[in-house]
Design an enzyme around this catalytic site. Structure first.
Site, short mmCIF file in Angstrom:
data_model
loop_
_atom_site.label_atom_id
_atom_site.label_comp_id
_atom_site.label_asym_id
_atom_site.label_seq_id
_atom_site.Cartn_x
_atom_site.Cartn_y
_atom_site.Cartn_z
N GLY A 177 35.28 43.67 38.67
CA GLY A 177 34.00 43.21 38.20
C GLY A 177 33.82 42.15 37.51
N SER A 178 32.84 41.99 36.79
CA SER A 178 32.56 40.63 35.76
C SER A 178 33.48 40.72 34.54
CB SER A 178 31.04 40.75 35.52
OG SER A 178 30.73 41.50 34.85
N GLY A 218 34.13 44.21 32.03
CA GLY A 218 35.31 44.66 31.48
C GLY A 218 35.43 44.74 29.95
N GLU A 244 40.42 44.02 36.68
CA GLU A 244 40.55 42.88 37.53
C GLU A 244 39.31 42.27 37.55
OE1 GLU A 244 40.34 40.45 40.19
OE2 GLU A 244 40.50 42.30 41.48
N CYS A 296 37.12 36.84 43.83
CA CYS A 296 37.42 36.53 42.63
C CYS A 296 38.41 35.58 42.67
CB CYS A 296 37.72 37.59 41.90
SG CYS A 296 38.58 39.26 42.63
C1 UN1 Z 1 38.71 40.19 45.19
O1 UN1 Z 1 38.35 39.04 45.24
O2 UN1 Z 1 38.31 40.88 44.31
O3 UN1 Z 1 43.49 37.61 47.52
C2 UN1 Z 1 40.04 40.69 45.60
C3 UN1 Z 1 42.59 37.59 48.02
C4 UN1 Z 1 42.20 39.18 48.63
C5 UN1 Z 1 41.84 39.93 47.55
C6 UN1 Z 1 40.56 39.52 46.65
N1 UN1 Z 1 43.37 39.71 49.40
O4 UN1 Z 1 41.48 36.89 48.16
#
Ligand code: UN1
Length: 516
Positions: A248-249, A253, A270, A304
């Site tokens: 998440g954000s 975290g 993450e 992300c």
């Molecule tokens: C995410 O955006 O939390 O590498 C995961 C990627 C994907 C996973 C993204 N396999 O863009």
């Protein structure tokens, strides 16, 4: 100017049809909706209409779920890892069988275009395959001892209950990275999915429940708890949750990390990214443009790993801006359920407001909007579709250093590679990065220790779309966690160092004498 090009893209299913499609897909995965009925309305970002009415969990429900998972742990710990692998193999088969159903739910609840939603389920199948192989490869090392007749070795043991907190943008894949690996490692899982995507979560868990039943394993090895703040907090604070894996954000975290650390739990974070691509003077600009557009505009900028910055050499920056701008103006925005659409909706009104505010701030900082920038009139007043946006920036100002979860791409230029690397690294986040170049020395400098400071460092490929075989995660405010492939499994197990003495004597290490 609207970028929608066909009526299918603007004709979204009505509220009843969308809800029926969601319910049908969830039921096809084996979900008994009546068992979860409640008054928390779940809305689809496609139109803003309600697609689910589910019961949220209380803190007491979380405590009970963790308690049951904890009670199921000892028997599972003693189940041989390859037998645990068979469970995950069955889960992978069921995911393959229900790929279209789960994919449809991902589209409806998270707004992904069909191809990306199916790709997300494929990512789940891939990690199951990976974890099945891993179940026979949870290797420990042996080390030479400094003492005669002694041997050192490491053994890896199941850790305990794993808590998973996941975000809306990968509503099921991130759970599967954690769960497939946790299960072969011998750990039960309690999952709090995003409030935005409860049906995806319940459907995925229904498939796992079926795999558990068919494998004669306890249903208590997997739980879903639905809800927001207090539900997440109960999971974070429960001392029986041995590892908390949270996506998440950065703000989330910052809260979760210290709370888990205070009870000496393990945490795997993450968090945010602010991913850049450097475009060198030798780059193949056709390939580069395609790489940028997928990574920056794909998933409506809501990964992300989304590319948020392009750092292009002065000799090519105008060309890059022109090509990317031209590609952006042609991107089909709209109904993610119809073929040909490449950009679906933003997840919420708040996301749209963040998009608008960032564009304003960028303009105030001297940015020039090259393409996009506007809302697209699709899906009604409660849906938020936007034109992917490219903004040429004079420098890496505050707004560029901030992650805005929307399709905004900032373009900066540079004169020499050291400057480009400094810009790449000059943000608080450290998830993903890439360089487009045909100059091998440049590529090597970028992947070297003094190059990109990110967890993912690519050459001639965008920042998103990582395969499951590598470890996934990043540095700095991204949180430092690693999930998915490589040796990320070690976070889900505890290591014991064993010294075995078969000498019949008792020599002490470091030459210490202690004669009694
Ligand atoms: C995410 O955006 O939390 O590498 C995961 C990627 C994907 C996973 C993204 N396999 O863009």
């Amino acid at each position: 100017m609207s970028t929608t090009t066909t009526t299918e893209r603007t004709d979204l299913p009505g509220a009843d049809e969308l809800r029926q499609r969601a319910e049908r897909a969830a039921q096809a995965c084996g979900l008994d909706l009546s068992a979860h009925a409640g008054d928390a309305a779940g809305r689809s970002p496609l139109t803003g209409s309600v697609v689910s009415s589910l019961a949220w969990s209380s803190a007491a429900d979380v405590e009970a779920a963790v308690g049951r998972a904890h009670a199921a742990f000892p028997a599972f710990r003693d189940t041989p890892a390859p037998v645990r692998g068979n469970l995950v193999k069955r889960l992978g088969e069921l995911l393959t069988q229900h790929k279209a159903d789960l994919g449809e739910l991902v589209s409806i609840e998270a707004g992904k275009i069909t191809s990306e939603a199916l790709g997300e389920v494929q990512e789940m199948i891939d990690i199951c395959d990976y974890a099945v192989g891993l179940s026979r490869q949870l290797f420990g090392r042996t080390m030479t001892s400094e003492r005669p007749g002694h041997r050192l070795m490491e053994t890896w043991h199941p850790l305990g209950v794993v808590g998973v907190i996941s975000a809306f943008n990968f509503p099921v894949a991130v759970w599967s990275w954690n769960t497939a690996v946790a299960l072969v490692c011998g750990d039960p899982v309690v999952w709090k999915p995003s409030e935005q995507t409860p049906l995806c979560a319940l459907a995925a868990n229904a498939l796992l429940q079926r795999a558990l039943a068919e494998s004669d394993l306890s249903p208590d090895l997997a739980h879903v708890v639905l809800g927001a703040g207090e539900v997440g907090q109960a999971l974070v604070d429960d001392p029986r949750v041995a590892l908390l894996s949270a996506t998440g954000s950065t703000r989330m975290g910052r809260e979760v990390g210290p709370r888990v650390a205070a009870r000496f739990g393990r945490v795997l974070l993450e968090l945010g990214g602010n991913n850049a691509a450097i475009v060198g003077p030798s780059a193949d600009l056709d390939l580069t443009t395609r790489g940028i557009v997928f990574a920056a505009a794909g998933t409506a900028g809501q990964r992300c790993t989304t590319m948020r910055r392009v750092i292009a050499h002065r000799d090519v920056v105008d060309d890059v801006v022109e090509r990317v701008g031209a590609a952006y103006r042609k991107l089909p925005v709209g109904n993610p359920l119809v073929e040909g659409t490449l950009v679906g909706p933003l997840v919420s009104k708040a996301a749209f407001e963040g998009f608008e505010a960032a564009i304003e701030q960028a303009k105030e900082a001297g940015g020039e909007v090259i393409a996009g920038g506007a809302r697209v009139d699709v899906g009604g007043a409660d849906a938020y579709y936007v034109e992917p946006t490219v903004i040429r920036m004079p420098q890496q100002s505050q707004v560029v250093c901030t992650e805005t979860f929307a399709p905004i791409l900032y373009v900066l230029d540079y004169a020499d590679l050291d400057e480009a690397i400094a810009l790449n690294n000059g943000v608080p986040q450290g998830l993903s990065s890439s360089i487009f170049t045909q100059d091998q020395a440049e590529a090597e400098r970028f992947v070297a220790a003094s190059g990109s400071d990110c967890g993912i460092v690519n050459v001639n490929i965008g920042t998103s779309g990582a395969e499951i075989g590598g470890a996934f995660g990043g540095e700095k405010e991204t949180g430092g966690g690693r999930e998915s492939g490589s040796d990320a499994w070690r976070a889900y197990m505890r290591r014991a160092t064993n010294t075995i003495n078969y000498s019949g004597e008792l020599p002490l290490a470091q030459g210490v004498t202690f004669d009694v």
